[in-house]
Scaffold this motif. Structure first.
Motif, PDB file in Angstrom:
ATOM      1  N   PHE A  67       0.842  -1.193   0.000  1.00 38.09           N
ATOM      2  CA  PHE A  67       0.000   0.000   0.000  1.00 38.09           C
ATOM      3  C   PHE A  67       0.881   1.248   0.000  1.00 38.09           C
ATOM      4  CE2 PHE A  67      -2.761  -3.184   2.036  1.00 38.09           C
ATOM      5  CZ  PHE A  67      -3.883  -3.068   1.237  1.00 38.09           C
ATOM      6  N   THR A  68       0.373   2.319  -0.593  1.00 34.46           N
ATOM      7  CA  THR A  68       1.077   3.602  -0.585  1.00 34.46           C
ATOM      8  C   THR A  68       0.246   4.573   0.242  1.00 34.46           C
ATOM      9  OG1 THR A  68       1.905   3.135  -2.816  1.00 34.46           O
ATOM     10  CG2 THR A  68       2.145   5.381  -2.012  1.00 34.46           C
ATOM     11  N   ILE A  69       0.646   4.776   1.489  1.00 35.20           N
ATOM     12  CA  ILE A  69      -0.133   5.542   2.452  1.00 35.20           C
ATOM     13  C   ILE A  69       0.443   6.955   2.588  1.00 35.20           C
ATOM     14  CG2 ILE A  69      -1.071   5.569   4.800  1.00 35.20           C
ATOM     15  CD1 ILE A  69      -1.846   3.095   3.222  1.00 35.20           C
ATOM     16  N   PRO A  70      -0.392   7.984   2.456  1.00 34.70           N
ATOM     17  CA  PRO A  70       0.106   9.352   2.610  1.00 34.70           C
ATOM     18  C   PRO A  70       0.638   9.611   4.019  1.00 34.70           C
ATOM     19  CG  PRO A  70      -2.299   9.319   2.528  1.00 34.70           C
ATOM     20  CD  PRO A  70      -1.836   7.944   2.160  1.00 34.70           C
ATOM     21  N   PHE A  71       1.703  10.410   4.103  1.00 40.93           N
ATOM     22  CA  PHE A  71       2.395  10.778   5.343  1.00 40.93           C
ATOM     23  C   PHE A  71       3.153   9.616   5.971  1.00 40.93           C
ATOM     24  CE2 PHE A  71      -1.277  13.690   5.077  1.00 40.93           C
ATOM     25  CZ  PHE A  71      -0.597  14.897   4.967  1.00 40.93           C
ATOM     26  N   LEU A  72       2.965   8.416   5.414  1.00 39.45           N
ATOM     27  CA  LEU A  72       3.731   7.267   5.880  1.00 39.45           C
ATOM     28  C   LEU A  72       4.749   6.852   4.823  1.00 39.45           C
ATOM     29  CD1 LEU A  72       4.145   5.097   8.066  1.00 39.45           C
ATOM     30  CD2 LEU A  72       2.412   3.703   6.915  1.00 39.45           C
ATOM     31  N   ASP A  73       4.276   6.703   3.582  1.00 41.82           N
ATOM     32  CA  ASP A  73       5.161   6.332   2.475  1.00 41.82           C
ATOM     33  C   ASP A  73       5.606   7.546   1.658  1.00 41.82           C
ATOM     34  OD1 ASP A  73       5.047   3.456   2.868  1.00 41.82           O
ATOM     35  OD2 ASP A  73       2.953   3.616   2.248  1.00 41.82           O
ATOM     36  N   TYR A  74       4.888   8.630   1.761  1.00 41.97           N
ATOM     37  CA  TYR A  74       5.264   9.848   1.040  1.00 41.97           C
ATOM     38  C   TYR A  74       4.562  11.036   1.681  1.00 41.97           C
ATOM     39  CZ  TYR A  74       0.643   9.869  -1.170  1.00 41.97           C
ATOM     40  OH  TYR A  74      -0.718   9.906  -1.394  1.00 41.97           O
TER      41      TYR A  74
END
Length: 439
Positions: free
Chosen positions: A229-236
């Motif tokens: 998963f690409t999670i905002p504020f976690l992965d970018y």
């Protein structure tokens, strides 16, 4: 009341099916949406597993928002293929100022736009939207989507991973296309609803026979796995730019019009005015919230699926519980490592082969909209609006003002089409009553 509505209803919208019956009907809807839903991430470089999971979650959200009154499935939207491909290419370019995850930020903004439109509909009704987006604007924009993707499909069929012409790839692509066409034309019942899926399966089996498929990743994959998963504020860290805004937001014209058309057709199929109850504002908001959640997971924007409406018309089983079951199965499939690995082994010419037909159908559906809504091209304003939209959209025209503002291609053609429709004399109100009507 038409003949379709006179047919016996197998399951009413709020009727619970028997367990065995419900599972089979849910699998049928899963198959109907599967091919198109995984094709979008396959074309854009996104994760098919996440697309399945986000489609399932999005459908459950949609059902909740619409109070269980609208039997619909939400899958990946084709309208945003080109913008996502463009943004991902810029993200990979070290000289570009577009930050990683910008296409997901854009997708979130798309969902926010759906929700904003839903809020206006709740306060002001739907006539303003119909006047803003008549068939003379939406039809050519839909044509731009299909025709603008034509070169993408052809390259997938003709070129190997080294970007060189490969006769084996060409053969696979056209065999896949032939299987898809034969299924669409000659099959009956449920098979006629899923020609894309049948084409992908047939093309994949042919690819195995041609020796271009490596099944080792499927053998080595675990049955259960968590996708990346690409999670905002976690992965970018989400970064907003005018380029992303003007590339993604104007394209929402198409799925919004598509949403209206689907709700009208679905109302006809289930013999209930869904525009009135639960309301277009609720269904639009459900679509918007589903898209925002998908963006937060790394999935593509969502839209209601005509394929599943077709299944409803055939089966006459309208139960909302069937769609809940299909959504849960999609989520389960997304967490199945072997299915994710299998999807990743599908050769590009197979996807290219079905895309030739699918992108052509998208373009043709725009033309069909113009014909069915009796758009008269003897009237100069109609001829001018459609001509400008087509050439600007397909030609890739762009407006750049330094690094602050950029508007190009389909987005630019959509905005210019809306403006021309509003300012040119002789404007008439034409509703979407004939859009997406079933044969």
């Amino acid at each position: 009341m038409n003949q379709e509505n006179n047919q016996k209803i197998v399951l009413a919208i709020n009727e619970k099916p028997k367990i065995g019956q419900g599972i089979l009907l849910s699998i049928q809807h899963l198959f109907a949406m599967f091919g198109a839903t995984v094709l979008v991430p396959a074309l854009t470089g996104m994760s098919p597993a996440i697309a399945l999971i986000s489609s399932g979650i999005g459908t459950l959200i949609f059902i909740l928002i619409t109070k269980g009154k609208v039997p619909s499935y939400l899958g990946s939207s084709f309208a945003f293929i080109n913008p996502i491909i463009t943004l991902k290419a810029l993200e990979a370019n070290p000289n570009s100022e577009i930050a990683f995850g910008s296409f997901l930020v854009g997708s979130f903004l798309v969902g926010l736009t759906y929700s904003f439109v839903a809020l206006i509909i709740a306060k002001a009704g739907t006539k303003w939207l119909m006047k803003l987006l008549p068939p003379i604007v939406v039809g050519p924009v839909i044509m731009v989507i299909g025709l603008g993707l034509a070169s993408t499909a052809i390259k997938m069929v003709m070129n190997n991973p080294s970007n060189e012409y490969d006769l084996t790839y060409v053969t696979i692509g056209f065999v896949t296309l032939f299987i898809t066409i034969i299924t669409a034309i000659f099959s009956k019942g449920f098979l006629s609803v899923i020609p894309i899926l049948v084409g992908i399966i047939g093309g994949y089996l042919f690819s195995i026979a041609m020796g271009v498929v490596d099944l080792q990743p499927v053998i080595e994959a675990n049955w259960l796995t968590v996708p990346d998963f690409t999670i905002p504020f976690l992965d970018y860290t989400p970064a907003l730019s005018w380029y992303v805004i003007f590339l993604m937001i104007p394209v929402t014209i198409v799925p919004i019009a598509e949403h209206i058309g689907h709700q009208l057709v679905l109302s006809k199929v289930v013999n209930k005015d869904l525009i009135e109850d639960p309301g277009l504002d609720r269904s639009m908001f459900g679509d918007g919230l589903a898209t925002m959640v998908a963006a937060c997971l790394g999935g593509p924007p969502s839209t209601t699926y005509g394929e599943n409406i077709g299944v409803l018309a055939i089966t006459r089983a309208f139960s909302i519980y069937v769609f809940i079951g299909a959504a849960c199965l999609a989520i389960l499939f997304g967490f199945c490592g072997k299915i994710a690995a299998l999807l990743s082994t599908i050769p590009t010419p197979v996807m290219g082969g079905v895309s030739i037909l699918l992108f052509g159908i998208i373009a043709s559906s725009g033309l069909r909209m113009l014909i069915e809504n009796n758009v008269d091209f003897k009237i100069k304003r109609n001829l001018i609006i459609s001509s400008v939209i087509l050439i600007i959209g397909i030609g890739g025209a762009a407006i750049h003002i330094g690094d602050l503002f950029s508007l190009e291609g389909m987005a630019l053609s959509s905005i210019i089409g809306v403006i021309l429709n509003l300012i040119l004399p002789g404007r008439e109100f034409i509703s979407f009553k004939n859009m997406f009507k079933e044969e």
